[in-house]
Structure formats: C-alpha cells, structure tokens
Write a protein that holds these residues in place. Structure first.
Motif, PDB file in Angstrom:
ATOM      1  N   THR A 129       0.843  -1.198   0.000  1.00 31.34           N
ATOM      2  CA  THR A 129       0.000   0.000   0.000  1.00 31.34           C
ATOM      3  C   THR A 129       0.878   1.248   0.000  1.00 31.34           C
ATOM      4  O   THR A 129       0.571   2.232  -0.688  1.00 31.34           O
ATOM      5  CB  THR A 129      -0.956  -0.011   1.203  1.00 31.34           C
ATOM      6  OG1 THR A 129      -1.797  -1.177   1.109  1.00 31.34           O
ATOM      7  CG2 THR A 129      -1.815   1.239   1.249  1.00 31.34           C
ATOM      8  N   GLY A 130       1.970   1.214   0.741  1.00 31.76           N
ATOM      9  CA  GLY A 130       2.918   2.333   0.712  1.00 31.76           C
ATOM     10  C   GLY A 130       3.499   2.533  -0.672  1.00 31.76           C
ATOM     11  O   GLY A 130       3.603   3.665  -1.165  1.00 31.76           O
ATOM     12  N   PHE A 131       3.879   1.436  -1.326  1.00 26.97           N
ATOM     13  CA  PHE A 131       4.394   1.528  -2.694  1.00 26.97           C
ATOM     14  C   PHE A 131       3.313   2.058  -3.641  1.00 26.97           C
ATOM     15  O   PHE A 131       3.601   2.839  -4.545  1.00 26.97           O
ATOM     16  CB  PHE A 131       4.895   0.171  -3.196  1.00 26.97           C
ATOM     17  CG  PHE A 131       6.047  -0.407  -2.414  1.00 26.97           C
ATOM     18  CD1 PHE A 131       6.924   0.393  -1.687  1.00 26.97           C
ATOM     19  CD2 PHE A 131       6.261  -1.773  -2.410  1.00 26.97           C
ATOM     20  CE1 PHE A 131       7.983  -0.148  -0.986  1.00 26.97           C
ATOM     21  CE2 PHE A 131       7.328  -2.329  -1.709  1.00 26.97           C
ATOM     22  CZ  PHE A 131       8.188  -1.524  -0.989  1.00 26.97           C
ATOM     23  N   LEU A 132       2.074   1.648  -3.414  1.00 24.20           N
ATOM     24  CA  LEU A 132       0.958   2.123  -4.223  1.00 24.20           C
ATOM     25  C   LEU A 132       0.773   3.639  -4.065  1.00 24.20           C
ATOM     26  O   LEU A 132       0.470   4.335  -5.032  1.00 24.20           O
ATOM     27  CB  LEU A 132      -0.318   1.370  -3.844  1.00 24.20           C
ATOM     28  CG  LEU A 132      -1.575   1.680  -4.631  1.00 24.20           C
ATOM     29  CD1 LEU A 132      -1.393   1.406  -6.120  1.00 24.20           C
ATOM     30  CD2 LEU A 132      -2.742   0.853  -4.087  1.00 24.20           C
ATOM     31  N   LEU A 133       0.995   4.147  -2.863  1.00 20.90           N
ATOM     32  CA  LEU A 133       0.905   5.592  -2.640  1.00 20.90           C
ATOM     33  C   LEU A 133       1.997   6.335  -3.422  1.00 20.90           C
ATOM     34  O   LEU A 133       1.747   7.426  -3.951  1.00 20.90           O
ATOM     35  CB  LEU A 133       0.993   5.916  -1.148  1.00 20.90           C
ATOM     36  CG  LEU A 133      -0.223   5.498  -0.317  1.00 20.90           C
ATOM     37  CD1 LEU A 133       0.047   5.710   1.174  1.00 20.90           C
ATOM     38  CD2 LEU A 133      -1.465   6.257  -0.753  1.00 20.90           C
ATOM     39  N   LEU A 134       3.193   5.759  -3.508  1.00 21.48           N
ATOM     40  CA  LEU A 134       4.245   6.367  -4.327  1.00 21.48           C
ATOM     41  C   LEU A 134       3.806   6.427  -5.793  1.00 21.48           C
ATOM     42  O   LEU A 134       3.969   7.462  -6.455  1.00 21.48           O
ATOM     43  CB  LEU A 134       5.552   5.576  -4.216  1.00 21.48           C
ATOM     44  CG  LEU A 134       6.234   5.537  -2.854  1.00 21.48           C
ATOM     45  CD1 LEU A 134       7.474   4.641  -2.911  1.00 21.48           C
ATOM     46  CD2 LEU A 134       6.570   6.920  -2.362  1.00 21.48           C
ATOM     47  N   ALA A 135       3.247   5.326  -6.268  1.00 24.65           N
ATOM     48  CA  ALA A 135       2.770   5.294  -7.656  1.00 24.65           C
ATOM     49  C   ALA A 135       1.649   6.312  -7.861  1.00 24.65           C
ATOM     50  O   ALA A 135       1.616   7.013  -8.883  1.00 24.65           O
ATOM     51  CB  ALA A 135       2.294   3.889  -8.025  1.00 24.65           C
ATOM     52  N   ALA A 136       0.744   6.422  -6.901  1.00 25.88           N
ATOM     53  CA  ALA A 136      -0.374   7.369  -7.007  1.00 25.88           C
ATOM     54  C   ALA A 136       0.150   8.804  -7.091  1.00 25.88           C
ATOM     55  O   ALA A 136      -0.348   9.605  -7.896  1.00 25.88           O
ATOM     56  CB  ALA A 136      -1.324   7.215  -5.823  1.00 25.88           C
ATOM     57  N   TRP A 137       1.142   9.122  -6.283  1.00 26.31           N
ATOM     58  CA  TRP A 137       1.730  10.463  -6.348  1.00 26.31           C
ATOM     59  C   TRP A 137       2.237  10.736  -7.765  1.00 26.31           C
ATOM     60  O   TRP A 137       2.004  11.801  -8.327  1.00 26.31           O
ATOM     61  CB  TRP A 137       2.877  10.599  -5.339  1.00 26.31           C
ATOM     62  CG  TRP A 137       3.570  11.920  -5.459  1.00 26.31           C
ATOM     63  CD1 TRP A 137       4.567  12.244  -6.342  1.00 26.31           C
ATOM     64  CD2 TRP A 137       3.294  13.106  -4.726  1.00 26.31           C
ATOM     65  NE1 TRP A 137       4.938  13.551  -6.184  1.00 26.31           N
ATOM     66  CE2 TRP A 137       4.166  14.115  -5.199  1.00 26.31           C
ATOM     67  CE3 TRP A 137       2.402  13.417  -3.706  1.00 26.31           C
ATOM     68  CZ2 TRP A 137       4.169  15.401  -4.685  1.00 26.31           C
ATOM     69  CZ3 TRP A 137       2.411  14.699  -3.191  1.00 26.31           C
ATOM     70  CH2 TRP A 137       3.279  15.676  -3.685  1.00 26.31           C
ATOM     71  N   LEU A 138       2.952   9.758  -8.332  1.00 29.75           N
ATOM     72  CA  LEU A 138       3.551   9.942  -9.654  1.00 29.75           C
ATOM     73  C   LEU A 138       2.511   9.967 -10.771  1.00 29.75           C
ATOM     74  O   LEU A 138       2.749  10.551 -11.822  1.00 29.75           O
ATOM     75  CB  LEU A 138       4.596   8.862  -9.913  1.00 29.75           C
ATOM     76  CG  LEU A 138       5.821   8.934  -8.987  1.00 29.75           C
ATOM     77  CD1 LEU A 138       6.678   7.684  -9.138  1.00 29.75           C
ATOM     78  CD2 LEU A 138       6.622  10.203  -9.238  1.00 29.75           C
ATOM     79  N   ILE A 139       1.370   9.352 -10.550  1.00 27.07           N
ATOM     80  CA  ILE A 139       0.282   9.437 -11.533  1.00 27.07           C
ATOM     81  C   ILE A 139      -0.268  10.862 -11.544  1.00 27.07           C
ATOM     82  O   ILE A 139      -0.469  11.461 -12.602  1.00 27.07           O
ATOM     83  CB  ILE A 139      -0.837   8.414 -11.218  1.00 27.07           C
ATOM     84  CG1 ILE A 139      -0.321   6.989 -11.469  1.00 27.07           C
ATOM     85  CG2 ILE A 139      -2.085   8.705 -12.039  1.00 27.07           C
ATOM     86  CD1 ILE A 139      -1.225   5.901 -10.908  1.00 27.07           C
ATOM     87  N   VAL A 140      -0.498  11.399 -10.363  1.00 25.43           N
ATOM     88  CA  VAL A 140      -1.054  12.745 -10.243  1.00 25.43           C
ATOM     89  C   VAL A 140      -0.016  13.811 -10.591  1.00 25.43           C
ATOM     90  O   VAL A 140      -0.326  14.803 -11.242  1.00 25.43           O
ATOM     91  CB  VAL A 140      -1.590  12.966  -8.801  1.00 25.43           C
ATOM     92  CG1 VAL A 140      -2.018  14.405  -8.589  1.00 25.43           C
ATOM     93  CG2 VAL A 140      -2.729  12.012  -8.505  1.00 25.43           C
ATOM     94  N   ARG A 141       1.222  13.581 -10.181  1.00 24.52           N
ATOM     95  CA  ARG A 141       2.268  14.600 -10.331  1.00 24.52           C
ATOM     96  C   ARG A 141       3.552  13.926 -10.808  1.00 24.52           C
ATOM     97  O   ARG A 141       4.465  13.674 -10.025  1.00 24.52           O
ATOM     98  CB  ARG A 141       2.476  15.276  -8.966  1.00 24.52           C
ATOM     99  CG  ARG A 141       3.464  16.413  -8.949  1.00 24.52           C
ATOM    100  CD  ARG A 141       2.878  17.622  -9.643  1.00 24.52           C
ATOM    101  NE  ARG A 141       3.631  18.831  -9.595  1.00 24.52           N
ATOM    102  CZ  ARG A 141       4.886  19.020  -9.969  1.00 24.52           C
ATOM    103  NH1 ARG A 141       5.614  18.039 -10.370  1.00 24.52           N
ATOM    104  NH2 ARG A 141       5.423  20.214  -9.919  1.00 24.52           N
ATOM    105  N   PRO A 142       3.645  13.594 -12.102  1.00 22.40           N
ATOM    106  CA  PRO A 142       4.806  12.855 -12.608  1.00 22.40           C
ATOM    107  C   PRO A 142       6.084  13.672 -12.762  1.00 22.40           C
ATOM    108  O   PRO A 142       7.164  13.112 -12.920  1.00 22.40           O
ATOM    109  CB  PRO A 142       4.327  12.352 -13.973  1.00 22.40           C
ATOM    110  CG  PRO A 142       3.313  13.351 -14.399  1.00 22.40           C
ATOM    111  CD  PRO A 142       2.637  13.791 -13.126  1.00 22.40           C
ATOM    112  N   ARG A 143       5.984  14.997 -12.697  1.00 22.07           N
ATOM    113  CA  ARG A 143       7.168  15.827 -12.901  1.00 22.07           C
ATOM    114  C   ARG A 143       8.097  15.739 -11.689  1.00 22.07           C
ATOM    115  O   ARG A 143       7.673  15.963 -10.557  1.00 22.07           O
ATOM    116  CB  ARG A 143       6.741  17.273 -13.123  1.00 22.07           C
ATOM    117  CG  ARG A 143       7.877  18.140 -13.563  1.00 22.07           C
ATOM    118  CD  ARG A 143       7.386  19.506 -13.894  1.00 22.07           C
ATOM    119  NE  ARG A 143       8.380  20.445 -13.396  1.00 22.07           N
ATOM    120  CZ  ARG A 143       8.433  21.689 -13.746  1.00 22.07           C
ATOM    121  NH1 ARG A 143       7.533  22.188 -14.552  1.00 22.07           N
ATOM    122  NH2 ARG A 143       9.365  22.465 -13.272  1.00 22.07           N
TER     123      ARG A 143
END
Length: 158
Positions: A129-143
C-alpha cells in the motif's frame, strides 16, 4: 522556493524509491527463476500454463519499470502500470490470506509455502500500500527532478 519546485523535489524520492523497489524485486526474481515459479504457484489462482508465463515475465517487467522510473522516462505511464501491478499483488496476498493459505508473498525473492503462523500478510499489505501511494503520487504529479522526460519535453511544456 516556489510550489512547483517543491513538488518536483517531493516527487523525486517517490520516483527513485519506486524504481528501487522494482529493480531490487525484479533482480532477486530474475536471479532465481525456479523460486519465482514456486512463489507464483503458491498463490493457487492461475492455471498451470499461466504460472510459467507469469513467473517468466514478472522479473523482467519489474526491471523495465524500475529502469524507466530510474531515468524518469514515461513516468506517469510507468506509475499507472506500477499501480496496476501493485493492486494485483495486493489482491493476490489478500486472497491468499482470506483463503487461509500459508505462504510468503515472494515479493522480494523467495516465496512459497511457509508454516502456519509464519505468514506476514499484514506487513506485506501495508508495504505494498505504501508503494501504491508512491505510484499514485507519480500518476497525479509525474514531474520530478533529474528526469529524462523533462529534458526531452519541448520548451515551456513539462
């Protein structure tokens, strides 16, 4: 420091952290393909022929995701693929736990049957779930900083 620069800084460790996850897990699985097969089979959800395919492709998929994140190329798309893969892992661990299977997830090598009471489902689910949160951040804000894609983007677009 402006808000955009601050968000770029926050996103960079998210991108590099998720890259490290995929590079480490993919390498450990690629180095021991027989154990990767055992780990995939232990979930007891795939037809026998699919186990070979998943166990053979998974390490290389993880390595490709890791390299792309490391260099910062296609970050949003890679983050989406990462999120989908992590959701599959979360579903796999959850179903194993719900069905009373005693297995190690094999997420970072190893995997397969373990003695009853030796499972780590809660820790595995929290970690993923923690790793999923990292991915979610990068989906919303990939820069992010030091990303290849920012060097390739036309001037004024990132």
């Amino acid at each position: 420091m402006n808000r955009t620069a601050a968000l770029d800084i926050v996103g960079t460790p998210a991108r590099l952290g998720l890259a490290a996850v995929w590079l480490i897990s993919g390498t450990l699985k690629a180095l021991d393909p027989d154990q990767t097969y055992v780990a995939v089979r232990a979930y007891d959800v795939l037809p026998r022929g699919s186990i070979d395919i998943v166990a053979g492709v998974l390490p290389w998929l993880e390595l490709v995701l890791g390299v792309l994140l490391l260099v910062g190329f296609g970050t949003r798309a890679v983050a989406i693929l990462s999120a989908l893969l992590l959701l599959a892992f979360i579903a796999g661990v959850s179903q194993a736990w719900a069905r009373g299977l005693s297995i190690d997830c094999g997420c970072f090598g190893g995997g397969g049957a373990v003695e009853p009471g030796k499972t780590a489902y809660v820790q595995e689910l929290l970690r993923d779930t923690g790793f999923l949160l990292l991915a979610a951040w990068l989906i919303v804000r990939p820069r992010t900083l030091f990303a290849l894609e920012s060097r390739l983007a036309p001037a004024g677009r990132t």
